[in-house]
Design an enzyme around this catalytic site. Structure first.
Site, PDB file in Angstrom:
ATOM      1  N   LEU A 148      47.552  17.740 -11.668  1.00  0.00           N
ATOM      2  CA  LEU A 148      48.028  19.120 -11.650  1.00  0.00           C
ATOM      3  C   LEU A 148      47.404  19.891 -12.801  1.00  0.00           C
ATOM      4  O   LEU A 148      47.424  19.437 -13.942  1.00  0.00           O
ATOM      5  CB  LEU A 148      49.556  19.160 -11.783  1.00  0.00           C
ATOM      6  N   SER A 190      47.608  20.320 -18.183  1.00  0.00           N
ATOM      7  CA  SER A 190      47.375  19.581 -16.944  1.00  0.00           C
ATOM      8  C   SER A 190      48.013  18.208 -17.127  1.00  0.00           C
ATOM      9  O   SER A 190      48.335  17.803 -18.241  1.00  0.00           O
ATOM     10  CB  SER A 190      45.880  19.449 -16.632  1.00  0.00           C
ATOM     11  N   LYS A 191      48.196  17.500 -16.052  1.00  0.00           N
ATOM     12  CA  LYS A 191      48.749  16.149 -16.122  1.00  0.00           C
ATOM     13  C   LYS A 191      48.424  15.447 -14.814  1.00  0.00           C
ATOM     14  O   LYS A 191      48.387  16.078 -13.747  1.00  0.00           O
ATOM     15  CB  LYS A 191      50.271  16.196 -16.305  1.00  0.00           C
ATOM     16  N   GLY A 192      48.187  14.162 -14.899  1.00  0.00           N
ATOM     17  CA  GLY A 192      47.894  13.392 -13.697  1.00  0.00           C
ATOM     18  C   GLY A 192      48.645  12.088 -13.686  1.00  0.00           C
ATOM     19  O   GLY A 192      49.061  11.574 -14.730  1.00  0.00           O
ATOM     20  N   ASP A 261      47.484   8.257 -21.500  1.00  0.00           N
ATOM     21  CA  ASP A 261      48.915   8.487 -21.344  1.00  0.00           C
ATOM     22  C   ASP A 261      49.571   7.131 -21.136  1.00  0.00           C
ATOM     23  O   ASP A 261      48.942   6.084 -21.334  1.00  0.00           O
ATOM     24  CB  ASP A 261      49.174   9.443 -20.164  1.00  0.00           C
TER      25      ASP A 261
END
Length: 756
Positions: A148, A190-192, A261
Site C-alpha cells: 500500500l 507505504s507498507k507491505g 519489518d
C-alpha cells in the site's frame, strides 16, 4: 484437452481478483464465486474483456483510448449485472467489475509465475478507509501479498505476515501510523505484507520453512518491480522506461523503496540484489538497512529519537532527565534495539521493572549507578536475557522471574514501589505482576517492545487488535505515570493515548516518538542516490562507498535527532496554546480533508461540535491529537510546495537547504550533483515544510494564506527571508522554553509583516 492459454490467464485473473476482494473484506467464499462464474459465462467474458482491453499489449492503443473502450465494455457488463436476481452474485460481479476498472497496471502479460495487479484504491468505493493512492496485490501459488502506498514517493517496511485471511487489514493498520511518521521525511507512508503459502511445520523443518519464506519474499519483491517504471540516464538526461509488456493506465511511476519489518529484518540485501539484477535505478538503495548502509541498532537511532520525547516531556515538568534521577518501567529486554539502547540513554534512570516475552525484571529500590552499569553489560552481550542480570545487584524484594511463574512473592518494598494496597496478596502471578508494573506510580513508561498494553475505557480488547495481550491490558485511567514514550509501535491505542493525555500524562504518538528510524533510512537512500550520480560520472569509486557512508553515521544521527527535538518543542508549544491553533482547528482540519484526505473519524480527531464544546470548556487538543494534526499539516505543506514548483523558482538559490540536509562531506564531494538528484524538489519541499511548521506553528502557513490571500510560495519566501534575517528559535535539551516561544513569535510577526 488442456485449457487454452487465454482461458488459463482468464482463470488466473479472476482468481486473483477474488482473493483481492476477500482481503478488502468484500469477497465471498471460493465456492460462491466459482458457482457465479460457472453460471454466468457471458458476463464473465465481458469483464475479462474489460481487463484485456486495458492491459493486453497486443491490442494496441494509448491509455486514453483503452480507458474509453473499457468504459464501453463495462457499461454492457453493468446491464447484465443489473439483470441478475441473486443478491450475492450481483454484489460479487459489481465489485469485481469496479476492481478491474480501478486497475492501472498488471504483469499478466509478462509470462510470470505471479500475477501483480496495481490498483488505484481511491477508485474502489468499498475499500476500507483510509484508502491509499495505489496498492499492488500479488497472487501466486507460493505467496500472496499487498503493498500500500499513500503517495507516489512513499516508503515503509515489508513484513512477513502470519495473517493469511486478513493481511491487508494488518498492513492498513500499520500504514496509518507510517503516513504520520513519515511527515518528517521526503516520502509519505507505504507498507507491505506477504504470506508464504504451503509452508512446512516451522519447528519440524526450520530450514525448509525459512527457505520457502525467503523464496516467497523474492517473488513478492520481483512482482512489485514487474509493474514499476525504471529511471535511466540517456545523453545526460533522465528518461522513464516502462517494464516490458506492461500497459500503464496511470502516469509515470518509478519511485519504489522498501525496508525491513517484522520477519524481514535480514532481508534487505536480498531485495537489493533483486533490484540490482533488474537494473532498477535505485540499485542497492532500493531497500534500506542492508549491509551497506546505516546500522540502526549500532546507531541506537530509534531509541535516541524516542528519548528526545522523554527529555522534552520531563523538561515540561521542570525536570532534567539527563542530570536528575527518575523512575521508569519498561517494555522490552536489553538485547533489543529500542529498549536496550533506550535504557542506557540516561545514567539517572531508576529502572523499577521491565518485561519481555520471556521474563520480568523487578528492582523496587535500584542503585542508579550500579544498575546502569549492569544494564550496559547485558546490552553488550551477544544475546542477553533478563536472566543474565546479576541478581546480587538487585534490591531487596526484587528479582528476575519467568513469565510462567504462578507465585512471585510481594515484599513490602515491592508493595510500596508499585503502589499496591497494604492488604493486597502476598504473591502475584507473572501476569498480575506485569499488570502491576503497567499501573505503577513511576515517572516514565517506556515502550521498546511489541504489544498494545493500554486501551481507552470505552474500548474492548478486540478494539486493541492485539489478542495475545488481552489478559494484560489496562485502561488509560489506570496509568499512574507522568510521561510515556513509545519507542516501539502501538504500545497504546490512539484512543488510550488521548484519554491518558486528557488525564495529565505527557504523551505524543508512536509515530512521533519513533520516527528517527525512518528518517535515518530515508537519508541513507537519498545519500546513496547522490553518490550513484558521482559513481556514474566516474568521479567516485563504488568500492569506496561503504567506508564513506560509515563515516557519516554520527553526523546523520545528529541531524535526525534535531528533527525529533524540534518536533517535540513544537508539540509542547501547541499543547500550551502558544499559537492559538485550537481556535482555527476545525477550519484547518476541513482544509486538510480537501487537500490530503484527512478523515477526522478515522484519525480520531474531534468534530466541529466537539471542538466548540472544548473551546467553551477550555479543553485544548491533546498531545496525541496534535501529533496527528502536525503530521497532516506537514504532508499538506510539502505536497503544496512540490506542486507549486517552489524548489525551481529561478530567483531562489536553495542549495543551502540541500547542504543542510546532506552530511558536510557529501556536500563537499558531491554537491555539484545536487541539481541532478531525482528527489531534489521533494527534499527541498520537505525540509522547508518541516522548518516552517516546527518554528511557526501547525496552522500558521494556512492562516497567512487566508489573511493575506498569499500563495504557499509567497509564505515560503517570506519565511525564508525572515529566517535568514533573524534566524529561527533554537533550544537544546532543557533549554529555555520561554525564550524559544519569544523567538517563534518574533519570527511569525516578521513573516506577517513581510506578507502585508
Amino acid at each position: 484437452m488442456s485449457a487454452s492459454p487465454h482461458a488459463e490467464l482468464s482463470e488466473k485473473v479472476l482468481y486473483a481478483y477474488s482473493r483481492y476482494l476477500i482481503q478488502l473484506g468484500a469477497g465471498f467464499p471460493q465456492a460462491v464465486t466459482d458457482q457465479a462464474v460457472a453460471q454466468n459465462p457471458a458476463l464473465v467474458a465481458t469483464i475479462v474483456d474489460v481487463f484485456e482491453t486495458g492491459f493486453d499489449p497486443a491490442r494496441g492503443g494509448e491509455a486514453e483510448g483503452r480507458r474509453a473502450a473499457q468504459r464501453k465494455a463495462a457499461t454492457s457488463a453493468q446491464v447484465d449485472i443489473d439483470a441478475l436476481t441473486d443478491a450475492d452474485t450481483k454484489t460479487y460481479f459489481s465489485r469485481l467489475l469496479e476492481a478491474v476498472l480501478a486497475t492501472v497496471r498488471t504483469n499478466a502479460y509478462q509470462g510470470k509465475e505471479s500475477l501483480a495487479l496495481k490498483i488505484s484504491t481511491r477508485d474502489v468505493s468499498f475499500a476500507p478507509l483510509p484508502r491509499p493512492l495505489f496498492e499492488i496485490f500479488v497472487e501466486a501459488d507460493s505467496v500472496e501479498g499487498v503493498h500500500l502506498r499513500f503517495g507516489k514517493v512513499a516508503r515503509g517496511g515489508l513484513r512477513w505476515s502470519d495473517r493469511p485471511e486478513d493481511f491487508r487489514t494488518e498492513v492498513l493498520g500499520l500504514v496509518k501510523a507510517q503516513v504520520t511518521k513519515n511527515a518528517v521525511i521526503i516520502p509519505t507512508g507505504s507498507k507491505g505484507g506477504f504470506v508464504p503459502k504451503n509452508l512446512p511445520d516451522r519447528d519440524a523443518e526450520q530450514e525448509k520453512y525459512n527457505e520457502r519464506g525467503v523464496a516467497a519474499y523474492r517473488l513478492f519483491i520481483q512482482s512489485l518491480l514487474d509493474v514499476t517504471d525504471n529511471l535511466v540516464i540517456e545523453g545526460g538526461h533522465p528518461k522513464i522506461v516502462r517494464p516490458d509488456n506492461v500497459v500503464a493506465l496511470d502516469d509515470n511511476d518509478h519511485y519504489l523503496v522498501v525496508a525491513a519489518d517484522k520477519g524481514t529484518a535480514t532481508f534487505s540485501d536480498i531485495a537489493n540484489e533483486i533490484s540490482v539484477n533488474n537494473g532498477f535505478w535505485l540499485g542497492d538503495a532500493f531497500a534500506s538497512g542492508g549491509s551497506i548502509g546505516f546500522d540502526h541498532k549500532e546507531m541506537g537511532i530509534t531509541a535516541r529519537g524516542a528519548w528526545e520525547s522523554v527529555k522534552r516531556h520531563f523538561a515540561a515538568h521542570n525536570h532534567d532527565s539527563q542530570s536528575e534521577e527518575f523512575t521508569m518501567v519498561g517494555i522490552g529486554g536489553m538485547a533489543g534495539d529500542v529498549f536496550g539502547n533506550g535504557a542506557l540513554l540516561s545514567e539517572h534512570i531508576r529502572l523499577i521493572g521491565a518485561f519481555d516475552s520471556r521474563h520480568i525484571f523487578l528492582d523496587p529500590n535500584p542503585d542508579t549507578a550500579t544498575s546502569f552499569t549492569e544494564r550496559k553489560r547485558l546490552f553488550e552481550l551477544p544475546r542477553a536475557y533478563w536472566t543474565d542480570y546479576n541478581t546480587e545487584l538487585i534490591s531487596a524484594g526484587g528479582g528476575v522471574f519467568s513469565r510462567k511463574d504462578t507465585e512471585i512473592p510481594v515484599s513490602a518494598e515491592v508493595r510500596e514501589t508499585l503502589g499496591l494496597e497494604a492488604n493486597s496478596a502476598e504473591t502475584l502471578t507473572a501476569d498480575e505482576l506485569i499488570i502491576a508494573l503497567l499501573k505503577a506510580p513511576v515517572d516514565l513508561l517506556y515502550t521498546g517492545g511489541t504489544g498494545t498494553y493500554v486501551r481507552e475505557t470505552g474500548e474492548t480488547n478486540k478494539d486493541a487488535g492485539d489478542s495475545s495481550n488481552d489478559h494484560l491490558r489496562i485502561t488509560a485511567p489506570e496509568l499512574r505515570v507522568r510521561v510515556i514514550s513509545e519507542g516501539g509501535n502501538l504500545g497504546l491505542t490512539q484512543r488510550a493515548r488521548i484519554e491518558a493525555a486528557a488525564g495529565g500524562v505527557l504523551i505524543n504518538t508512536d509515530a512521533i516518538d519513533n520516527s528517527a528510524g525512518v528518517e535515518t533510512s530515508d537519508r541513507e537512500v537519498n545519500l546513496k542516490i547522490l553518490m550513484n550520480l558521482a559513481i556514474e560520472a566516474g568521479e567516485f569509486s563504488a568500492s569506496d562507498r561503504p567506508d564513506f557512508i560509515a563515516a557519516q553515521v554520527e553526523e546523520v544521527g545528529q541531524r535526525v535527532l534535531r528533527s525529533n527535538l524540534e518536533q517535540n518543542v513544537l508539540l509542547q508549544a501547541e499543547r500550551c496554546g502558544v499559537f492559538g491553533t485550537d481556535e482555527i482547528a476545525g477550519e484547518f482540519m476541513d482544509h486538510l480533508t480537501e487537500t490530503v484526505h484527512l478523515n477526522r473519524e478515522v484519525e480520531l480527531l474531534p468534530s466541529d461540535e466537539e471542538l466548540a464544546d472544548r473551546v467553551e470548556a477550555n479543553v485544548p487538543l491533546t498531545g496525541p491529537e496534535l501529533s496527528v494534526l502536525v503530521a497532516y499539516a506537514k504532508i499538506d505543506l510539502t505536497q503544496a510546495l512540490v506542486e507549486s514548483g517552489y524548489a525551481n523558482e529561478p530567483d531562489l538559490e536553495l542549495s543551502d537547504v540541500l547542504a543542510d540536509y546532506f552530511p558536510a562531506a557529501a556536500t563537499e564531494k558531491f554537491g555539484h550533483h545536487f541539481d541532478k538528484h531525482p528527489l531534489r524538489s521533494e527534499i527541498i519541499a520537505t525540509r522547508a515544510a518541516n522548518r516552517m511548521i516546527n518554528h511557526s506553528g501547525i496552522s500558521f502557513v494556512y492562516e497567512m494564506q487566508k489573511k493575506h490571500g498569499a500563495s504557499v510560495n509567497d509564505v515560503a519566501r517570506a519565511f525564508r527571508a525572515a529566517r535568514l534575517e533573524i534566524g529561527v528559535p533554537d533550544i537544546e535539551g532543557n533549554g529555555d522554553f520561554e525564550a524559544w516561544v519569544e523567538g517563534a513569535q518574533a519570527l511569525r510577526a516578521l513573516i506577517d509583516q513581510k506578507l502585508s
